[in-house]
Design an enzyme around this catalytic site. Structure first.
Site, PDB file in Angstrom:
ATOM      1  N   GLU A 230       0.835  -1.202   0.000  1.00  0.00           N
ATOM      2  CA  GLU A 230       0.000   0.000   0.000  1.00  0.00           C
ATOM      3  C   GLU A 230       0.865   1.245   0.000  1.00  0.00           C
ATOM      4  O   GLU A 230       2.094   1.166   0.164  1.00  0.00           O
ATOM      5  CB  GLU A 230      -0.900   0.005   1.256  1.00  0.00           C
ATOM      6  CG  GLU A 230      -0.067   0.057   2.550  1.00  0.00           C
ATOM      7  CD  GLU A 230      -0.899   0.066   3.831  1.00  0.00           C
ATOM      8  OE1 GLU A 230      -1.998  -0.508   3.849  1.00  0.00           O
ATOM      9  OE2 GLU A 230      -0.401   0.658   4.815  1.00  0.00           O
TER      10      GLU A 230
ATOM     11  N   HIS B  97       5.294   6.409   7.914  1.00  0.00           N
ATOM     12  CA  HIS B  97       5.539   5.400   8.947  1.00  0.00           C
ATOM     13  C   HIS B  97       6.964   5.555   9.455  1.00  0.00           C
ATOM     14  O   HIS B  97       7.906   5.668   8.654  1.00  0.00           O
ATOM     15  CB  HIS B  97       5.432   3.983   8.388  1.00  0.00           C
ATOM     16  CG  HIS B  97       4.060   3.536   8.035  1.00  0.00           C
ATOM     17  ND1 HIS B  97       2.960   3.776   8.818  1.00  0.00           N
ATOM     18  CD2 HIS B  97       3.602   2.816   6.979  1.00  0.00           C
ATOM     19  CE1 HIS B  97       1.892   3.232   8.256  1.00  0.00           C
ATOM     20  NE2 HIS B  97       2.245   2.650   7.134  1.00  0.00           N
TER      21      HIS B  97
ATOM     22  N   CYS C 283       5.561   0.846  15.064  1.00  0.00           N
ATOM     23  CA  CYS C 283       5.258   1.757  13.955  1.00  0.00           C
ATOM     24  C   CYS C 283       4.548   2.986  14.496  1.00  0.00           C
ATOM     25  O   CYS C 283       3.478   2.883  15.090  1.00  0.00           O
ATOM     26  CB  CYS C 283       4.395   1.057  12.904  1.00  0.00           C
ATOM     27  SG  CYS C 283       3.954   2.140  11.521  1.00  0.00           S
TER      28      CYS C 283
HETATM   29 MN    MN Z   1       1.099   1.639   5.558  1.00  0.00          MN
END
Ligand code: MN
Length: 147
Positions: A59, A65, A113
């Site tokens: 994606e 991130h 994350c």
């Molecule tokens: Mn992602």
């Protein structure tokens, strides 16, 4: 409520639910999610774990991130680059950059994350975008059957 949330071992924390990675979809395999910091602040910190042989969704999106691997080994696709991941490595996924995380075959890949709490929806590649990514043979091999 205490300022501290106790670590329980095994990459689990007191009162933190182990959730499915995403509520729906079939473009990933064997991924769990724990929200470590969420709710009020402008950022969220999540812990993801990808079981051996599993992968996250391929994606892209505007939000960034910021990742630190904590457990195991694996590989990540970030744009055109395939990176090997070891514990405590840092990975930054810039805006609108295709990305996917893969666990190795014999150990889970666990990573923190950090994201903005308010964030745009991920986009999946179109047929044309996928074909473009697959022009790189190493990328084609990595994402085969997983995109
Ligand atoms: Mn992602």
């Amino acid at each position: 409520m205490s300022a501290r949330v106790r670590y329980r071992g095994g990459f689990r924390w007191d009162g933190v639910a182990v959730e499915g990675y995403k509520p729906e979809g079939s473009h990933f395999r064997d991924v769990s999610r724990q929200v470590l910091f969420g709710g009020e602040g402008p950022r969220e910190l999540r812990y993801f774990e990808v079981e051996p042989g599993g992968w996250t969704t391929l994606e892209r999106h505007q939000h960034v991130h910021e990742v630190m691997t904590l457990r195991g080994r694996g590989r990540a696709l970030v744009g055109e680059e395939i990176v090997e991941l070891c514990p405590y490595d840092l990975v930054r996924v810039p805006p609108m950059t295709w990305h996917q995380f893969h666990a190795g075959d014999d150990e889970p890949l666990g990573f923190l994350c950090l994201v903005d709490r308010e964030r745009d929806r991920p986009q999946r590649p179109s047929e044309a975008e996928l074909a473009d990514l697959q022009r790189n043979p190493a990328v084609a091999e990595l994402i085969r059957g997983r995109a």
